[in-house]
Design a protein around this motif. Structure first.
Motif, PDB file in Angstrom:
ATOM      1  N   ASN A   1      70.553 -29.369 -28.995  1.00 56.30           N
ATOM      2  CA  ASN A   1      69.056 -29.338 -29.407  1.00 56.30           C
ATOM      3  C   ASN A   1      69.297 -27.842 -30.223  1.00 56.30           C
ATOM      4  O   ASN A   1      68.428 -27.898 -31.133  1.00 56.30           O
ATOM      5  CB  ASN A   1      68.191 -29.156 -28.187  1.00 56.30           C
ATOM      6  CG  ASN A   1      67.800 -30.348 -27.493  1.00 56.30           C
ATOM      7  OD1 ASN A   1      67.863 -31.560 -28.052  1.00 56.30           O
ATOM      8  ND2 ASN A   1      67.567 -30.421 -26.348  1.00 56.30           N
ATOM      9  N   ALA A   2      70.078 -27.097 -29.926  1.00 53.57           N
ATOM     10  CA  ALA A   2      70.214 -25.920 -30.537  1.00 53.57           C
ATOM     11  C   ALA A   2      70.514 -26.146 -31.985  1.00 53.57           C
ATOM     12  O   ALA A   2      70.173 -25.604 -32.912  1.00 53.57           O
ATOM     13  CB  ALA A   2      71.125 -24.939 -29.952  1.00 53.57           C
ATOM     14  N   ILE A   3      71.770 -26.840 -32.101  1.00 56.52           N
ATOM     15  CA  ILE A   3      72.480 -27.456 -33.257  1.00 56.52           C
ATOM     16  C   ILE A   3      71.219 -28.104 -34.209  1.00 56.52           C
ATOM     17  O   ILE A   3      71.072 -28.135 -35.485  1.00 56.52           O
ATOM     18  CB  ILE A   3      73.556 -28.104 -33.054  1.00 56.52           C
ATOM     19  CG1 ILE A   3      74.638 -27.266 -32.485  1.00 56.52           C
ATOM     20  CG2 ILE A   3      74.056 -28.992 -34.441  1.00 56.52           C
ATOM     21  CD1 ILE A   3      75.719 -27.918 -32.018  1.00 56.52           C
ATOM     22  N   ILE A   4      70.503 -28.890 -33.632  1.00 57.68           N
ATOM     23  CA  ILE A   4      69.517 -29.588 -34.403  1.00 57.68           C
ATOM     24  C   ILE A   4      68.333 -28.671 -34.777  1.00 57.68           C
ATOM     25  O   ILE A   4      68.036 -29.011 -35.898  1.00 57.68           O
ATOM     26  CB  ILE A   4      68.828 -30.879 -33.289  1.00 57.68           C
ATOM     27  CG1 ILE A   4      69.749 -31.845 -33.178  1.00 57.68           C
ATOM     28  CG2 ILE A   4      67.429 -31.546 -33.840  1.00 57.68           C
ATOM     29  CD1 ILE A   4      69.192 -32.947 -31.998  1.00 57.68           C
ATOM     30  N   LYS A   5      68.054 -27.813 -34.174  1.00 61.07           N
ATOM     31  CA  LYS A   5      66.957 -26.863 -34.609  1.00 61.07           C
ATOM     32  C   LYS A   5      67.533 -25.811 -35.848  1.00 61.07           C
ATOM     33  O   LYS A   5      66.924 -25.768 -36.775  1.00 61.07           O
ATOM     34  CB  LYS A   5      66.770 -25.733 -33.424  1.00 61.07           C
ATOM     35  CG  LYS A   5      65.860 -26.246 -32.103  1.00 61.07           C
ATOM     36  CD  LYS A   5      64.645 -26.917 -32.816  1.00 61.07           C
ATOM     37  CE  LYS A   5      63.974 -27.393 -31.731  1.00 61.07           C
ATOM     38  NZ  LYS A   5      62.645 -28.201 -31.745  1.00 61.07           N
ATOM     39  N   LYS A   6      68.828 -25.676 -35.683  1.00 57.78           N
ATOM     40  CA  LYS A   6      69.432 -25.000 -36.617  1.00 57.78           C
ATOM     41  C   LYS A   6      69.501 -25.905 -38.003  1.00 57.78           C
ATOM     42  O   LYS A   6      69.444 -25.400 -39.320  1.00 57.78           O
ATOM     43  CB  LYS A   6      71.034 -24.503 -36.341  1.00 57.78           C
ATOM     44  CG  LYS A   6      71.018 -23.282 -35.402  1.00 57.78           C
ATOM     45  CD  LYS A   6      72.416 -23.044 -35.056  1.00 57.78           C
ATOM     46  CE  LYS A   6      72.583 -21.972 -34.154  1.00 57.78           C
ATOM     47  NZ  LYS A   6      73.953 -21.513 -33.825  1.00 57.78           N
ATOM     48  N   LEU A   7      69.859 -27.072 -37.841  1.00 56.97           N
ATOM     49  CA  LEU A   7      69.730 -28.009 -39.050  1.00 56.97           C
ATOM     50  C   LEU A   7      68.519 -28.207 -39.458  1.00 56.97           C
ATOM     51  O   LEU A   7      68.521 -28.082 -40.801  1.00 56.97           O
ATOM     52  CB  LEU A   7      70.314 -29.275 -38.554  1.00 56.97           C
ATOM     53  CG  LEU A   7      71.764 -29.494 -38.238  1.00 56.97           C
ATOM     54  CD1 LEU A   7      72.239 -30.667 -37.454  1.00 56.97           C
ATOM     55  CD2 LEU A   7      72.775 -29.475 -39.455  1.00 56.97           C
ATOM     56  N   GLU A   8      67.408 -28.230 -38.708  1.00 52.77           N
ATOM     57  CA  GLU A   8      66.181 -28.329 -39.396  1.00 52.77           C
ATOM     58  C   GLU A   8      65.770 -27.007 -39.957  1.00 52.77           C
ATOM     59  O   GLU A   8      65.100 -27.276 -41.131  1.00 52.77           O
ATOM     60  CB  GLU A   8      65.156 -28.735 -38.149  1.00 52.77           C
ATOM     61  CG  GLU A   8      65.088 -29.912 -37.504  1.00 52.77           C
ATOM     62  CD  GLU A   8      64.187 -30.143 -36.273  1.00 52.77           C
ATOM     63  OE1 GLU A   8      63.808 -29.278 -35.806  1.00 52.77           O
ATOM     64  OE2 GLU A   8      64.290 -31.475 -35.939  1.00 52.77           O
ATOM     65  N   SER A   9      66.142 -25.987 -39.465  1.00 53.75           N
ATOM     66  CA  SER A   9      65.869 -24.809 -40.367  1.00 53.75           C
ATOM     67  C   SER A   9      66.679 -24.543 -41.573  1.00 53.75           C
ATOM     68  O   SER A   9      66.096 -24.045 -42.677  1.00 53.75           O
ATOM     69  CB  SER A   9      65.913 -23.386 -39.325  1.00 53.75           C
ATOM     70  OG  SER A   9      67.259 -23.306 -39.090  1.00 53.75           O
ATOM     71  N   THR A  10      67.709 -24.954 -41.299  1.00 52.87           N
ATOM     72  CA  THR A  10      68.644 -24.942 -42.649  1.00 52.87           C
ATOM     73  C   THR A  10      68.252 -25.962 -43.903  1.00 52.87           C
ATOM     74  O   THR A  10      68.192 -25.693 -44.892  1.00 52.87           O
ATOM     75  CB  THR A  10      70.065 -25.287 -42.301  1.00 52.87           C
ATOM     76  OG1 THR A  10      70.659 -24.376 -41.391  1.00 52.87           O
ATOM     77  CG2 THR A  10      70.885 -24.996 -43.488  1.00 52.87           C
TER      78      THR A  10
ATOM     79  N   GLU B   1      65.353 -27.206 -48.844  1.00 51.17           N
ATOM     80  CA  GLU B   1      64.331 -27.609 -49.596  1.00 51.17           C
ATOM     81  C   GLU B   1      63.310 -26.715 -50.077  1.00 51.17           C
ATOM     82  O   GLU B   1      62.259 -27.014 -51.065  1.00 51.17           O
ATOM     83  CB  GLU B   1      63.745 -28.748 -48.550  1.00 51.17           C
ATOM     84  CG  GLU B   1      64.391 -29.861 -48.515  1.00 51.17           C
ATOM     85  CD  GLU B   1      63.870 -30.950 -47.400  1.00 51.17           C
ATOM     86  OE1 GLU B   1      62.769 -30.490 -46.599  1.00 51.17           O
ATOM     87  OE2 GLU B   1      64.512 -32.206 -47.350  1.00 51.17           O
ATOM     88  N   GLY B   2      63.272 -25.535 -49.587  1.00 50.55           N
ATOM     89  CA  GLY B   2      62.348 -24.499 -50.114  1.00 50.55           C
ATOM     90  C   GLY B   2      60.967 -24.438 -49.377  1.00 50.55           C
ATOM     91  O   GLY B   2      60.039 -23.784 -50.099  1.00 50.55           O
TER      92      GLY B   2
END
Length: 163
Positions: free
Chosen positions: A68-77, A82-83
């Motif tokens: 879940n932490a990795i998914i959150k990092k991916l979403e924020s990245t 995308e800006g």
């Protein structure tokens, strides 16, 4: 009372006749004993299954938290790329004692790795200040957790499970 009368009846019948065919009471008691044995086996199997499910949940929980932490990092990245606006990750609130249990499970799931409080907080989806406070208040007294000083002056620490 009924059972005593039944046993007395059975003794009398056995003394009168050496070979007595089982009557309806004998057959009933045999069925009751078999039913009790099957019910006991059922209960034992239910307990084994519940224990196995609990162990499975405990073993998979740190990996789910890390995923879940990795998914959150991916979403924020992805949002940064995308800006668009960066979504703040939701933080989980742990009750008294639950944070310590979760931290230990995470450290036990990764015995070869030492974590910063920030990394532990990201994996557990909570605030790093809560993790740091827990380590300062309870973690430094915990015999299972190793506190390793790093950085200048040894004022910062990383944590891992003792081997």
């Amino acid at each position: 009372m009924f059972f005593k009368l039944y046993l007395l009846h059975k003794q009398i019948m056995n003394t009168m006749k050496k070979e007595v065919a089982p009557d309806k009471f004998d057959l009933y008691l045999l069925n009751v004993d078999e039913f009790k044995a099957l019910n006991q086996q059922k209960n034992e199997l239910k307990e084994k299954i519940a224990e196995m499910q609990r162990q499975f949940e405990e073993s998979i929980q740190p990996y789910e938290a890390e995923l879940n932490a990795i998914i959150k990092k991916l979403e924020s990245t992805l949002a940064k790329i995308e800006g668009g606006p960066v979504a703040k990750p939701a933080t989980a609130k742990f009750g008294r004692g639950k944070l310590g249990i979760s931290i230990k499970q995470l450290l036990q799931a990764n015995p070869d790795k030492a974590f910063k409080p920030r990394e532990i907080a990201a994996a557990l989806q909570t605030k790093s200040t809560a993790v740091s406070l827990w380590f300062n208040k309870y973690g430094n007294q915990d015999p299972e957790i190793e506190r390793i000083p790093v950085g200048e002056g040894g004022k910062r620490f990383i944590y891992q499970i003792k081997k």
